[in-house]
Write a protein that holds these residues in place. Structure first.
Motif, PDB file in Angstrom:
ATOM      1  N   CYS A   1     -39.803 -17.586 -30.786  1.00  0.00           N
ATOM      2  CA  CYS A   1     -39.088 -18.841 -30.534  1.00  0.00           C
ATOM      3  C   CYS A   1     -37.583 -18.632 -30.602  1.00  0.00           C
ATOM      4  CB  CYS A   1     -39.518 -19.905 -31.545  1.00  0.00           C
ATOM      5  SG  CYS A   1     -41.222 -20.473 -31.337  1.00  0.00           S
ATOM      6  N   HIS A   2     -37.149 -17.829 -31.554  1.00  0.00           N
ATOM      7  CA  HIS A   2     -35.724 -17.555 -31.738  1.00  0.00           C
ATOM      8  C   HIS A   2     -35.143 -16.869 -30.500  1.00  0.00           C
ATOM      9  CE1 HIS A   2     -32.078 -16.566 -33.969  1.00  0.00           C
ATOM     10  NE2 HIS A   2     -32.208 -15.311 -33.596  1.00  0.00           N
ATOM     11  N   VAL A   3     -35.830 -15.847 -30.019  1.00  0.00           N
ATOM     12  CA  VAL A   3     -35.314 -15.080 -28.879  1.00  0.00           C
ATOM     13  C   VAL A   3     -35.396 -15.890 -27.590  1.00  0.00           C
ATOM     14  CG1 VAL A   3     -35.661 -13.022 -27.474  1.00  0.00           C
ATOM     15  CG2 VAL A   3     -35.834 -12.875 -29.947  1.00  0.00           C
ATOM     16  N   LEU A   4     -36.476 -16.643 -27.405  1.00  0.00           N
ATOM     17  CA  LEU A   4     -36.589 -17.462 -26.196  1.00  0.00           C
ATOM     18  C   LEU A   4     -35.501 -18.533 -26.153  1.00  0.00           C
ATOM     19  CD1 LEU A   4     -40.474 -17.890 -25.928  1.00  0.00           C
ATOM     20  CD2 LEU A   4     -38.990 -16.479 -24.486  1.00  0.00           C
ATOM     21  N   GLN A   5     -35.188 -19.105 -27.309  1.00  0.00           N
ATOM     22  CA  GLN A   5     -34.121 -20.100 -27.360  1.00  0.00           C
ATOM     23  C   GLN A   5     -32.785 -19.461 -27.003  1.00  0.00           C
ATOM     24  OE1 GLN A   5     -34.470 -23.469 -27.854  1.00  0.00           O
ATOM     25  NE2 GLN A   5     -32.290 -23.556 -27.326  1.00  0.00           N
ATOM     26  N   TRP A   6     -32.571 -18.257 -27.509  1.00  0.00           N
ATOM     27  CA  TRP A   6     -31.337 -17.537 -27.195  1.00  0.00           C
ATOM     28  C   TRP A   6     -31.262 -17.229 -25.707  1.00  0.00           C
ATOM     29  CZ3 TRP A   6     -30.158 -11.794 -28.640  1.00  0.00           C
ATOM     30  CH2 TRP A   6     -28.835 -11.501 -28.323  1.00  0.00           C
ATOM     31  N   ALA A   7     -32.378 -16.780 -25.133  1.00  0.00           N
ATOM     32  CA  ALA A   7     -32.404 -16.481 -23.706  1.00  0.00           C
ATOM     33  C   ALA A   7     -32.058 -17.725 -22.883  1.00  0.00           C
ATOM     34  CB  ALA A   7     -33.771 -15.950 -23.321  1.00  0.00           C
ATOM     35  N   LYS A   8     -32.547 -18.867 -23.325  1.00  0.00           N
ATOM     36  CA  LYS A   8     -32.271 -20.125 -22.636  1.00  0.00           C
ATOM     37  C   LYS A   8     -30.789 -20.462 -22.707  1.00  0.00           C
ATOM     38  CE  LYS A   8     -33.739 -24.988 -22.718  1.00  0.00           C
ATOM     39  NZ  LYS A   8     -34.641 -25.963 -23.392  1.00  0.00           N
ATOM     40  N   GLU A   9     -30.179 -20.230 -23.866  1.00  0.00           N
ATOM     41  CA  GLU A   9     -28.773 -20.577 -24.064  1.00  0.00           C
ATOM     42  C   GLU A   9     -27.818 -19.665 -23.307  1.00  0.00           C
ATOM     43  OE1 GLU A   9     -28.330 -20.395 -28.268  1.00  0.00           O
ATOM     44  OE2 GLU A   9     -29.607 -22.144 -28.660  1.00  0.00           O
ATOM     45  N   LEU A  10     -28.234 -18.435 -23.007  1.00  0.00           N
ATOM     46  CA  LEU A  10     -27.356 -17.490 -22.322  1.00  0.00           C
ATOM     47  C   LEU A  10     -26.992 -17.960 -20.917  1.00  0.00           C
ATOM     48  CD1 LEU A  10     -28.844 -14.051 -23.439  1.00  0.00           C
ATOM     49  CD2 LEU A  10     -26.577 -14.971 -23.982  1.00  0.00           C
ATOM     50  N   ASN A  11     -27.869 -18.739 -20.287  1.00  0.00           N
ATOM     51  CA  ASN A  11     -27.563 -19.348 -18.995  1.00  0.00           C
ATOM     52  C   ASN A  11     -27.196 -18.310 -17.934  1.00  0.00           C
ATOM     53  OD1 ASN A  11     -27.519 -21.851 -17.610  1.00  0.00           O
ATOM     54  ND2 ASN A  11     -25.281 -21.786 -17.549  1.00  0.00           N
ATOM     55  N   ARG A  12     -27.972 -17.254 -17.882  1.00  0.00           N
ATOM     56  CA  ARG A  12     -27.759 -16.182 -16.910  1.00  0.00           C
ATOM     57  C   ARG A  12     -29.072 -15.419 -16.741  1.00  0.00           C
ATOM     58  NH1 ARG A  12     -26.815 -11.268 -17.731  1.00  0.00           N
ATOM     59  NH2 ARG A  12     -24.994 -11.220 -16.344  1.00  0.00           N
ATOM     60  N   PRO A  13     -29.147 -14.427 -15.881  1.00  0.00           N
ATOM     61  CA  PRO A  13     -30.387 -13.643 -15.778  1.00  0.00           C
ATOM     62  C   PRO A  13     -30.657 -12.865 -17.067  1.00  0.00           C
ATOM     63  CG  PRO A  13     -29.014 -13.321 -13.830  1.00  0.00           C
ATOM     64  CD  PRO A  13     -28.167 -14.039 -14.834  1.00  0.00           C
ATOM     65  N   VAL A  14     -31.838 -13.059 -17.619  1.00  0.00           N
ATOM     66  CA  VAL A  14     -32.202 -12.437 -18.897  1.00  0.00           C
ATOM     67  C   VAL A  14     -33.606 -11.845 -18.777  1.00  0.00           C
ATOM     68  CG1 VAL A  14     -32.551 -12.796 -21.371  1.00  0.00           C
ATOM     69  CG2 VAL A  14     -30.850 -14.164 -20.143  1.00  0.00           C
ATOM     70  N   VAL A  15     -33.792 -10.669 -19.335  1.00  0.00           N
ATOM     71  CA  VAL A  15     -35.117 -10.084 -19.505  1.00  0.00           C
ATOM     72  C   VAL A  15     -35.445 -10.088 -20.991  1.00  0.00           C
ATOM     73  CG1 VAL A  15     -36.475  -7.947 -19.450  1.00  0.00           C
ATOM     74  CG2 VAL A  15     -35.163  -8.631 -17.442  1.00  0.00           C
ATOM     75  N   VAL A  16     -36.550 -10.720 -21.341  1.00  0.00           N
ATOM     76  CA  VAL A  16     -37.049 -10.706 -22.715  1.00  0.00           C
ATOM     77  C   VAL A  16     -38.276  -9.801 -22.751  1.00  0.00           C
ATOM     78  CG1 VAL A  16     -37.956 -12.055 -24.634  1.00  0.00           C
ATOM     79  CG2 VAL A  16     -36.224 -13.054 -23.118  1.00  0.00           C
ATOM     80  N   HIS A  17     -38.148  -8.704 -23.460  1.00  0.00           N
ATOM     81  CA  HIS A  17     -39.214  -7.692 -23.526  1.00  0.00           C
ATOM     82  C   HIS A  17     -40.064  -7.962 -24.769  1.00  0.00           C
ATOM     83  CE1 HIS A  17     -40.206  -3.100 -23.911  1.00  0.00           C
ATOM     84  NE2 HIS A  17     -41.270  -3.841 -23.701  1.00  0.00           N
ATOM     85  N   VAL A  18     -41.329  -8.320 -24.537  1.00  0.00           N
ATOM     86  CA  VAL A  18     -42.232  -8.716 -25.615  1.00  0.00           C
ATOM     87  C   VAL A  18     -43.379  -7.715 -25.718  1.00  0.00           C
ATOM     88  CG1 VAL A  18     -43.777 -10.527 -26.454  1.00  0.00           C
ATOM     89  CG2 VAL A  18     -41.672 -11.147 -25.243  1.00  0.00           C
ATOM     90  N   ASN A  19     -43.618  -7.182 -26.884  1.00  0.00           N
ATOM     91  CA  ASN A  19     -44.739  -6.278 -27.114  1.00  0.00           C
ATOM     92  C   ASN A  19     -45.939  -7.061 -27.646  1.00  0.00           C
ATOM     93  OD1 ASN A  19     -43.408  -3.924 -26.384  1.00  0.00           O
ATOM     94  ND2 ASN A  19     -42.623  -3.556 -28.442  1.00  0.00           N
ATOM     95  N   THR A  20     -47.064  -6.954 -26.959  1.00  0.00           N
ATOM     96  CA  THR A  20     -48.285  -7.633 -27.399  1.00  0.00           C
ATOM     97  C   THR A  20     -49.451  -6.650 -27.425  1.00  0.00           C
ATOM     98  OG1 THR A  20     -48.847  -8.331 -25.151  1.00  0.00           O
ATOM     99  CG2 THR A  20     -47.542  -9.859 -26.475  1.00  0.00           C
TER     100      THR A  20
END
Length: 616
Positions: free
Chosen positions: A259-278
């Protein structure tokens, strides 16, 4: 039960931290319980539980656009968006789809079923949002397996350069269906060695971002850091070089961190890659131990993990064993798959002849072009591929194979109606487009014996490109080997000619028997080869009966029946009655093959009714 109280994403947002953790446990129990009854994609959904919950905590999919890649990992999303009570109908005729479908819910942003397109679709949505001056977030959820497809890089390259606010979530579980292969899989493995990096990165950016001087320092340090990283760790900044801010890797089973990282990605307001290990299959031991088996599985016993219905022989299995046998006879024969080793029956080949087995990942276009190169240099490549996936190779089939008349063999699995996977997976087009490709021969076995013989012919007797097309599942009552003739008369008749190919011939023969009981004599012709078309036998039969009915589970425009009618018209003759029974212009929904055949009138009863209507 927390899950019983969830009727919309708003209910997910209202949960406490402890309740959210309990929800994830209940979701896994729910998935195992439901999929064990209906069958479906289990392992991928178990691995995406926390990630999906986090997405619904941070975003609003009623307005924000969440674009799934492939979409087989959407079950949790559906359960959280008001569709829990429909899971008993999962993948059944008229029931809940196993893939995102906008007609089911406004929370499903885009239809999905094939890999590697999510970034391109999401970028299109982001551009529309900007041009129309609207306000919503666009997210593409793509698995690492889909990154073996070239379309993913076309999308990433353009999206990073665009500057459009867009979040690409890379769900990295090291698997697509079979274990991932290739350089990208290795690259992502290296990225996993940087846990905690994004925590410092966010703190650093926030600390310096409060003043103009601080931002100058940040940009200066960023340039130095990037230069050093490129020198010491070539390739580590792939996404950043494309124009993305890279966040990760993130533990995909840690809700708070997600949740923390997704919120940050949303706030950056630019192209973002969020790499998630599952972990694929997370929380269900049988699926964790064998994620390939539980990727797409039939109904099973949740206590033991054993499939309830004993596996039967299939066209895929027979093909794989036959190809292995022929390859042991001739060292030029090679097998190619696009991340579908087990699904196409090549597991035995891969174990027996590993040096001649090539898994290229989810890259069907590349597979065909590579096969062309192999054939040009003297090998006999066999590309085993699902019919609906072969569609992505159309240009390569023409440009790289057909123009040079290269001997590439296509083993076209899942041809025709396939059942529960529905619209995105039916093989309803290959019988239309393959015959139109120059120099292409298309063979249609009706049973296992014919598959073995036709594969042997394709490998060692026929020149140029050859496709052997066969359905999902097993053979029917017709078990005779009809030989190598392109057209075979299975039953004489005087009142009407019935024509079909593949396993649909079983329905036609059953219909002919019923028609005989009702006083109508039907001749049955089976097409072993639909390209090139042999017209002599057809012309003689239809001239004698004056009526023609053609049955096929493909679309109507350009179907075999239309080609037969056109061929007769070129000869200056037409039957008195022409009946084409096919899918028409509609895309078949999900359901069992028997249900779908019945709904389109392709079963024996539907054929009989059509004949009686025209002949009485």
């Amino acid at each position: 039960m927390i899950l019983e109280k969830i009727h919309s994403p708003a209910d997910v947002k209202a949960l406490s931290r402890e309740e959210t953790e309990r929800l994830c446990v209940e979701l896994r129990r729910f998935l195992v319980d439901q999929v064990s009854k209906t069958g479906g994609h289990l392992a991928s959904n178990l691995g995406a539980v926390e990630l999906t919950v986090a997405l619904h905590r941070v975003f609003d999919t009623a307005s924000d656009r969440l674009v799934f890649d492939v979409g087989h990992q959407c079950y949790v999303h559906k359960a959280l968006t008001g569709r829990q009570e429909l899971f008993s109908t999962l993948r059944t005729f008229g029931g809940l789809s196993g893939f995102p479908k906008p007609y089911e819910s406004g929370h499903d942003a885009f239809i999905a079923g094939h890999a590697s397109n999510s970034v391109s679709v999401a970028l299109g949505m982001a551009r529309a949002r900007t041009l129309l001056k609207e306000n919503y977030t666009v997210i593409a959820l793509i698995g690492d397996g889909a990154l073996t497809g070239g379309l993913a890089y076309e999308g990433l390259n353009n999206a990073g350069e665009s500057g459009e606010p867009l979040i690409v979530i890379l769900n990295d579980n090291g698997m697509s269906i079979n274990p991932n292969v290739g350089a990208m899989s290795n690259h992502l493995s290296r990225l996993r060695t940087r846990p905690g990096y994004y925590h410092f990165k966010k703190w650093y950016r926030n600390a310096l971002g409060n003043s103009e001087f601080g931002m100058k320092v940040y940009r200066f340090n960023h340039r130095i850091k990037t230069a050093v990283k490129k020198t010491l760790w070539p390739g580590s900044t792939l996404f950043e070089d494309m124009g993305f801010t890279y966040l990760g890797p993130v533990d995909g089973h840690n809700l708070d961190r997600l949740c923390h990282v997704l919120q940050w990605a949303k706030e950056l307001n630019r192209p973002v890659v969020v790499h998630v290990n599952t972990i694929k299959g997370k929380g269900y031991p049988f699926a964790e131990q064998d994620p390939g088996k539980f990727h797409g599985i039939a109904p099973f016993d949740p206590e033991t993990g054993l499939v309830k219905k004993k596996e039967i022989n299939s066209f895929s299995h027979v093909f794989g064993n036959a190809l292995t046998e022929y390859a042991q006879r001739d060292g030029r024969v090679c097998a190619i798959t696009a991340a579908m080793e087990d699904g196409t029956g090549l597991h035995h080949f891969a174990k027996t002849l590993p040096e001649r087995f090539f898994d290229v990942g989810i890259a069907e276009g590349h597979a065909v072009s590579m096969a062309a190169g192999m054939a040009k240099q003297g090998l006999i490549p066999v590309f085993a591929v699902y019919s609906s996936f072969l569609q992505r190779s159309y240009d390569m089939l023409i440009h790289d194979v057909a123009l040079s008349n290269l001997h590439v063999v296509l083993a076209v699995d899942r041809a025709g109606l396939v059942g529960a996977d529905g619209e995105t997976h039916h093989g309803s087009l290959d019988a239309l487009f393959l015959p139109e490709i120059p120099n292409m021969t298309v063979l249609c076995p009706s049973n296992y014996a014919e598959l073995r013989k036709m594969l042997e012919q394709a490998l060692f007797e026929i020149e140029g490109p050859v496709a052997v097309r066969y359905p999902r599942g097993g053979e029917g009552a017709y078990r005779d080997d009809s030989g190598s003739a392109p057209i075979v008369c299975l039953r004489p008749g005087t009142d009407i000619t019935l024509v079909s190919y593949g396993t649909l011939i079983n329905n036609v023969l059953e219909a002919a028997e019923e028609l005989e009981r009702q006083g109508i004599s039907a001749q049955v012709l089976k097409l072993n080869c639909i390209a090139p078309m042999e017209k002599g036998c057809l012309m003689r039969s239809v001239r004698a009966t004056r009526r023609l009915l053609v049955v096929e589970d493909s679309f109507g425009a350009g179907c075999v029946g239309q080609r037969i009618a056109a061929m007769m018209a070129e000869e200056g003759w037409a039957p008195e009655k022409l009946i084409l029974k096919n899918l028409g212009k509609t895309i078949a929904p999900q359901g069992t093959v028997a249900e779908l055949q019945r709904s389109y009138g392709l079963d024996a009863r539907g054929i009989v009714e059509s004949v009686l209507e025209e002949c009485r």
